[in-house]
Design a protein around this motif. Structure first.
Motif, PDB file in Angstrom:
ATOM      1  N   UNK A 136       0.828  -1.208   0.000  1.00  0.00           N
ATOM      2  CA  UNK A 136       0.000   0.000   0.000  1.00  0.00           C
ATOM      3  C   UNK A 136       0.863   1.259   0.000  1.00  0.00           C
ATOM      4  N   UNK A 137       1.876   1.265   0.868  1.00  0.00           N
ATOM      5  CA  UNK A 137       2.727   2.450   0.991  1.00  0.00           C
ATOM      6  C   UNK A 137       3.533   2.683  -0.284  1.00  0.00           C
ATOM      7  N   UNK A 138       4.039   1.590  -0.878  1.00  0.00           N
ATOM      8  CA  UNK A 138       4.827   1.711  -2.107  1.00  0.00           C
ATOM      9  C   UNK A 138       3.955   2.241  -3.250  1.00  0.00           C
ATOM     10  N   UNK A 139       2.722   1.727  -3.338  1.00  0.00           N
ATOM     11  CA  UNK A 139       1.814   2.197  -4.389  1.00  0.00           C
ATOM     12  C   UNK A 139       1.477   3.675  -4.203  1.00  0.00           C
ATOM     13  N   UNK A 140       1.292   4.075  -2.960  1.00  0.00           N
ATOM     14  CA  UNK A 140       0.969   5.479  -2.683  1.00  0.00           C
ATOM     15  C   UNK A 140       2.140   6.389  -3.044  1.00  0.00           C
ATOM     16  N   UNK A 141       3.351   5.945  -2.711  1.00  0.00           N
ATOM     17  CA  UNK A 141       4.547   6.730  -3.042  1.00  0.00           C
ATOM     18  C   UNK A 141       4.695   6.863  -4.549  1.00  0.00           C
ATOM     19  N   UNK A 142       4.483   5.747  -5.267  1.00  0.00           N
ATOM     20  CA  UNK A 142       4.599   5.776  -6.722  1.00  0.00           C
ATOM     21  C   UNK A 142       3.552   6.711  -7.337  1.00  0.00           C
ATOM     22  N   UNK A 143       2.352   6.646  -6.799  1.00  0.00           N
ATOM     23  CA  UNK A 143       1.286   7.526  -7.289  1.00  0.00           C
ATOM     24  C   UNK A 143       1.669   8.995  -7.096  1.00  0.00           C
TER      25      UNK A 143
END
Length: 289
Positions: A136-143
């Motif tokens: 979740x955190x990685x996806x949010x950072x990428x977004x």
């Protein structure tokens, strides 16, 4: 988290079973280093054994070395394995040496691998990683990166260096391998070991007495002094604990769980849950979800 789990059980001797150093396994070195630092900070002595890379060619030699190390440890000892696979080695060697788990050696792995924990006779406790949170955190950072670049007049000027984000493990899944209870009476210790491993096979009190080898009146007195209840109640508690664990940690059908836990029928298991929790096994599972 693994250390605090073992310490909370009342253990005062600790050990770590790791993996040989290698550039591609810095994570294993970090876990070993963390173990040493935590145990030293808490004021306990510790032991560390790495062993070798396991393969079919050196398997027996390595298991013999592990057995030698295990037999030199004081008892009871709580051992943290660097992975669930390493924890499985420990449980296999303990079974071969007739070392009682968790009464003499309590074992906890790391990663909570779904398959590995079913490959040993004693169900294995493990620390689950915060894998979902990492995703979740990685996806949010990428977004956020893509969104910033898309809205920037000069994407090349958007800074790429970002702080390191540490995601903690999610929880300890406690199973048989760390179900340690400090007991001084050797007869009660033997009885508990037998019950823990055979309660779900439909054993009766007479079978426990036969295993320990003393009279019923003597064993009942010792058991009530150490545990506060009867041998029969201990068998009941062990089966119920196993059923609760399977309801909350697996997708097995309730009918299969009743069979695995040694209940004579599904209806009997429903009666037990109604009496102890005032709810059905289905309600228990849904409430724990």
């Amino acid at each position: 988290m693994a250390f605090q789990h073992l310490k909370g059980k009342g253990l005062q001797n600790f050990a770590f079973y790791g993996i040989p150093d290698a550039p591609c396994r810095r994570w294993a070195s970090e876990r070993e280093k963390a173990f040493k630092n935590i145990v030293a900070r808490e004021g306990y002595a510790s032991a560390v054994f790495r062993g070798n890379e396991t393969s079919s060619g050196n398997w027996q030699y390595d298991m013999n070395r592990l057995a030698d190390w295990l037999q030199r440890l004081p008892t009871p000892t709580g051992i943290i394995a660097v992975t669930d696979s390493r924890a499985r080695h420990l449980l296999q060697v303990c079974s071969h040496l007739n070392i009682m788990v968790p009464d003499k050696v309590a074992v906890i792995g790391i990663d909570n691998e779904e398959v590995t924990r079913y490959l040993t006779r004693v169900s294995m406790s493990s620390v689950a990683q915060g894998s979902k949170e990492m995703g979740y955190r990685a996806a949010k950072m990428l977004h956020n990166i893509l969104d910033t670049q898309a809205n920037s007049e000069n994407a090349a000027l958007v800074p790429t260096a970002r702080p390191r984000v540490m995601i903690p493990p999610s929880m300890v899944y406690e199973r048989q391998s760390t179900d340690y209870q400090a007991l001084n009476d050797p007869y009660v210790l033997q009885a508990m070991h037998f019950i823990r491993h055979n309660a779900c096979k439909g054993i009766k009190v007479d079978q426990v007495l036969s295993y320990v080898g003393i009279s019923r009146s003597n064993m009942e007195v010792r058991f009530k002094e150490a545990r506060g209840h009867s041998i029969h109640q201990e068998i009941h508690n062990s089966k119920l604990k196993r059923a609760c664990n399977l309801l909350t940690s697996t997708s097995l059908s309730i009918n299969d769980i009743a069979e695995v836990c040694g209940y004579p029928s599904l209806q009997y298991m429903y009666t037990v849950f109604k009496k102890n929790f005032e709810m059905t096994p289905k309600d228990f599972r849904e409430k724990s979800a």
